[in-house]
Write an enzyme that holds these catalytic residues in place. Structure first.
Site, PDB file in Angstrom:
ATOM      1  N   HIS A  38      -3.011  10.648  11.808  1.00  0.00           N
ATOM      2  CA  HIS A  38      -3.080  11.321  10.510  1.00  0.00           C
ATOM      3  C   HIS A  38      -1.700  11.822  10.091  1.00  0.00           C
ATOM      4  O   HIS A  38      -0.793  11.930  10.915  1.00  0.00           O
ATOM      5  CB  HIS A  38      -4.054  12.510  10.585  1.00  0.00           C
ATOM      6  CG  HIS A  38      -3.601  13.571  11.530  1.00  0.00           C
ATOM      7  ND1 HIS A  38      -3.876  13.506  12.880  1.00  0.00           N
ATOM      8  CD2 HIS A  38      -2.847  14.686  11.351  1.00  0.00           C
ATOM      9  CE1 HIS A  38      -3.327  14.563  13.486  1.00  0.00           C
ATOM     10  NE2 HIS A  38      -2.687  15.281  12.585  1.00  0.00           N
ATOM     11  N   HIS A 123       5.179  11.420   7.968  1.00  0.00           N
ATOM     12  CA  HIS A 123       5.176  10.668   9.228  1.00  0.00           C
ATOM     13  C   HIS A 123       3.837  10.856   9.924  1.00  0.00           C
ATOM     14  O   HIS A 123       3.149  11.844   9.692  1.00  0.00           O
ATOM     15  CB  HIS A 123       6.290  11.159  10.165  1.00  0.00           C
ATOM     16  CG  HIS A 123       5.994  12.483  10.780  1.00  0.00           C
ATOM     17  ND1 HIS A 123       6.145  13.679  10.082  1.00  0.00           N
ATOM     18  CD2 HIS A 123       5.509  12.826  11.999  1.00  0.00           C
ATOM     19  CE1 HIS A 123       5.774  14.682  10.861  1.00  0.00           C
ATOM     20  NE2 HIS A 123       5.375  14.197  12.028  1.00  0.00           N
TER      21      HIS A 123
END
Length: 180
Positions: A38, A123
């Site tokens: 995630h 990221h």
């Protein structure tokens, strides 16, 4: 409860590409289960049930349109010579859209006293590194241009994180869908 606001990686092709990357990157580190991948838009930490309710209400006020991101590029925090985390990044436009969405999250949570401790960097963490493993620059450079595919962003989630000896267990508390 320990909580964070996230966007999940749900595209199976992307998950398979990441799984292959994790298998082929020869470093001594713990890979993150692809089902838990995630983007953390904002880490909230320990909050009460009462505050969680207010967070859910605030998140429901966020309006955003569906968009796509291209997951590509790899790196390490704080740097490849002393890695603690290996991450996968995004294309420029997708990253900018994620930053905008993270700002919306931060803006609605700020009145609740929930302030982000660092600026959002688009990221996903794919490895956590507990011990010193030395410089991994060469290994990362081989994968520098890796392209993991396209992920549609159609919702954000408030998630709970339970820390266990086998790693964290995440569960959904609330989901906010993009405006159709």
């Amino acid at each position: 409860m320990r909580t964070f606001v996230a966007i999940e990686i749900s595209n199976d092709d992307v998950k398979n590409a990441i799984k292959n990357f994790q298998k082929n990157l020869k470093i001594d580190a713990k890979s993150i289960d692809v089902e838990q991948l995630h983007f953390t838009l904002q880490f909230l930490g320990e909050i009460s049930e009462e505050l969680a309710q207010k967070v859910m209400e605030s998140l429901q006020t966020i309006k955003f349109s569906e968009f796509t991101i291209n997951l590509k590029g790899v790196g390490a925090f704080p740097k490849p010579r002393f890695p603690r985390v290996v991450w996968i990044g995004t294309d420029k436009e997708g990253g900018e859209n994620l930053i905008e969405l993270a700002k919306k999250v931060q803006n609605v949570l700020k009145p609740l006293g929930l302030i982000s401790d660092k600026p959002f960097k688009p990221h996903i963490t794919v490895f956590r590194i507990k011990k010193k493993i030395g410089d991994i620059t060469k290994e990362l450079n081989k994968q520098r241009l890796a392209d993991f595919g396209i992920q549609k962003i159609s919702s954000i989630k408030l998630k709970k994180s339970e820390l266990t000896s086998n790693g964290p267990i995440y569960s959904d508390i609330e989901e906010v869908a993009a405006v159709k």
